[in-house]
Design a protein around this motif. Structure first.
Motif, PDB file in Angstrom:
ATOM      1  N   GLN A 175      37.137  45.266  32.754  1.00  9.93           N
ATOM      2  CA  GLN A 175      35.415  44.897  32.063  1.00  9.93           C
ATOM      3  C   GLN A 175      34.461  45.645  33.344  1.00  9.93           C
ATOM      4  OE1 GLN A 175      35.776  41.038  30.646  1.00  9.93           O
ATOM      5  NE2 GLN A 175      34.160  41.365  30.174  1.00  9.93           N
ATOM      6  N   SER A 176      33.457  45.876  32.649  1.00  8.71           N
ATOM      7  CA  SER A 176      33.009  46.597  33.794  1.00  8.71           C
ATOM      8  C   SER A 176      31.099  46.499  32.957  1.00  8.71           C
ATOM      9  CB  SER A 176      32.413  48.264  33.479  1.00  8.71           C
ATOM     10  OG  SER A 176      32.634  48.775  32.660  1.00  8.71           O
ATOM     11  N   PRO A 177      30.070  46.843  33.658  1.00  9.03           N
ATOM     12  CA  PRO A 177      30.131  46.039  35.163  1.00  9.03           C
ATOM     13  C   PRO A 177      30.719  44.468  35.648  1.00  9.03           C
ATOM     14  CG  PRO A 177      27.923  45.489  34.236  1.00  9.03           C
ATOM     15  CD  PRO A 177      29.514  46.748  33.323  1.00  9.03           C
ATOM     16  N   THR A 178      31.207  44.443  36.754  1.00 13.94           N
ATOM     17  CA  THR A 178      31.156  42.783  36.893  1.00 13.94           C
ATOM     18  C   THR A 178      30.064  42.537  36.962  1.00 13.94           C
ATOM     19  OG1 THR A 178      31.442  42.991  39.206  1.00 13.94           O
ATOM     20  CG2 THR A 178      32.931  43.648  38.142  1.00 13.94           C
ATOM     21  N   HIS A 179      28.813  42.747  37.331  1.00 10.53           N
ATOM     22  CA  HIS A 179      27.799  41.332  37.456  1.00 10.53           C
ATOM     23  C   HIS A 179      26.238  42.520  36.345  1.00 10.53           C
ATOM     24  CE1 HIS A 179      29.773  39.483  40.215  1.00 10.53           C
ATOM     25  NE2 HIS A 179      29.706  38.674  39.992  1.00 10.53           N
ATOM     26  N   LEU A 231      27.939  46.285  27.450  1.00 11.27           N
ATOM     27  CA  LEU A 231      29.226  45.921  28.187  1.00 11.27           C
ATOM     28  C   LEU A 231      30.235  46.863  27.713  1.00 11.27           C
ATOM     29  CD1 LEU A 231      28.390  41.671  28.394  1.00 11.27           C
ATOM     30  CD2 LEU A 231      27.529  44.053  30.028  1.00 11.27           C
ATOM     31  N   ARG A 232      31.085  47.208  28.817  1.00 10.27           N
ATOM     32  CA  ARG A 232      32.517  47.954  28.676  1.00 10.27           C
ATOM     33  C   ARG A 232      33.239  47.346  28.635  1.00 10.27           C
ATOM     34  NH1 ARG A 232      27.877  50.860  30.105  1.00 10.27           N
ATOM     35  NH2 ARG A 232      27.931  53.171  28.865  1.00 10.27           N
ATOM     36  N   PHE A 253      42.448  37.664  29.146  1.00  7.08           N
ATOM     37  CA  PHE A 253      41.234  38.058  29.196  1.00  7.08           C
ATOM     38  C   PHE A 253      40.533  39.106  30.586  1.00  7.08           C
ATOM     39  CE2 PHE A 253      38.943  35.471  26.605  1.00  7.08           C
ATOM     40  CZ  PHE A 253      39.907  34.015  25.787  1.00  7.08           C
ATOM     41  N   GLY A 254      40.165  39.205  30.589  1.00  5.65           N
ATOM     42  CA  GLY A 254      39.382  39.774  31.985  1.00  5.65           C
ATOM     43  C   GLY A 254      38.895  39.029  32.675  1.00  5.65           C
ATOM     44  N   ASP A 255      37.667  40.072  33.403  1.00  7.08           N
ATOM     45  CA  ASP A 255      37.179  38.845  34.493  1.00  7.08           C
ATOM     46  C   ASP A 255      35.788  38.787  33.626  1.00  7.08           C
ATOM     47  OD1 ASP A 255      39.120  40.539  37.770  1.00  7.08           O
ATOM     48  OD2 ASP A 255      39.586  38.614  36.088  1.00  7.08           O
ATOM     49  N   GLY A 256      35.835  39.359  33.200  1.00  2.00           N
ATOM     50  CA  GLY A 256      34.222  39.505  32.696  1.00  2.00           C
ATOM     51  C   GLY A 256      33.426  39.829  32.981  1.00  2.00           C
ATOM     52  N   THR A 257      32.108  39.958  32.584  1.00  5.63           N
ATOM     53  CA  THR A 257      31.016  40.157  32.641  1.00  5.63           C
ATOM     54  C   THR A 257      29.486  39.239  32.915  1.00  5.63           C
ATOM     55  OG1 THR A 257      31.058  42.751  32.352  1.00  5.63           O
ATOM     56  CG2 THR A 257      28.371  42.289  32.282  1.00  5.63           C
ATOM     57  N   ARG A 258      28.953  39.184  34.853  1.00  9.98           N
ATOM     58  CA  ARG A 258      28.544  38.199  34.492  1.00  9.98           C
ATOM     59  C   ARG A 258      27.046  38.784  34.209  1.00  9.98           C
ATOM     60  NH1 ARG A 258      27.927  32.958  34.639  1.00  9.98           N
ATOM     61  NH2 ARG A 258      29.585  32.555  36.144  1.00  9.98           N
TER      62      ARG A 258
END
Lengths: 114, 117
Positions: free
Chosen positions: B6-10, B21-22, B108-113
């Motif tokens: 996932q991008s971006p992270t933040h 968000l991607r 799951f991915g790490d997510g976007t905060r």
């Protein structure tokens, strides 16, 4: 709509001990899937174990096992020989056979005491 | 093999702005789902896409939209951002669906905060 309830906001266990995390759900469906996911501070949601409702046998994955009580709509997770790396948020989740979105509980924060 | 990315992270945005968000699924996975996780809560289902078509939608306003591309990657778009949109946005992928629905677990991915000021 389905709901998932995790009644233990936080649990603490000594390293090498056994801990059980509770989960109940509400549904009128007869065919569905249940999951336990682990989310460490790194935030990635990691699948721990899954159970298909039509299977009577409880799922096991190494130190992780479930107690699936379909009539009681209960799906608890037992972690044996707890390790420091098990510390995380644990989420119980439900998915209908006829849908793809997961319904999550609010989570249980598991603390492992060394 | 690479997991879900996932991008971006933040990301930091202000109220009223728009955000994209991607998400890139695991290789071979054709189904992508999006979730919103507000601090202290479990994730909430937003969308599920399979073969570029929306196959499921959660209880979110029309400000939220998504799409899936021929390579199975996906974008989540949120318009007119509100303070309440501040959350971790998670993307999950799973294998091909059978009979219109998947019996495979989601990864799951790490997510976007996303933070809204």
């Amino acid at each position: 709509a389905q709901t998932v309830t995790q009644s233990q906001p936080e649990m603490s266990v000594q390293e090498a001990e056994t801990v059980t995390l509770s989960c109940t759900y509400d549904t009128s469906e007869s065919d569905y899937y249940l999951f336990w996911y682990k989310q460490p501070p790194s935030r990635q949601m990691i699948l721990v174990i899954r159970q298909e409702a039509y299977k009577q046998q409880n799922a096991t994955e190494n130190r992780f096992s479930v107690n699936f009580q379909k009539a009681a709509k209960s799906f608890s997770l037992k972690i044996s020989d707890s390790q420091l790396g098990d510390a995380a948020m644990y989420f119980c989740a439900y998915r209908s056979r006829g849908a793809d979105g997961l319904t999550f509980g609010k989570g249980t924060h598991l603390i492992i005491q060394p | 093999d690479a997991g879900v990315t996932q991008s971006p992270t933040h990301l930091i945005k202000t109220r009223g702005q728009h955000v994209t968000l991607r998400c890139s699924p695991i290789s071979g996975h054709k189904s992508v789902s999006w979730y919103q996780q507000v601090l202290g809560q479990g994730p909430q289902f937003i969308f599920q896409y399979y073969e570029k078509e929306e196959r499921g939608r959660g209880n979110f306003p029309d400000r939220f939209s998504a799409r899936q591309f021929p390579n199975y990657s996906s974008e989540l778009n949120v318009n007119a951002l509100l303070l309440g949109d501040s959350a971790l946005y998670l993307c999950a992928s799973s294998l091909a669906m059978t009979g219109g629905h998947s019996n495979q677990p989601q990864h799951f991915g790490d997510g976007t905060r996303l933070s809204i000021l």
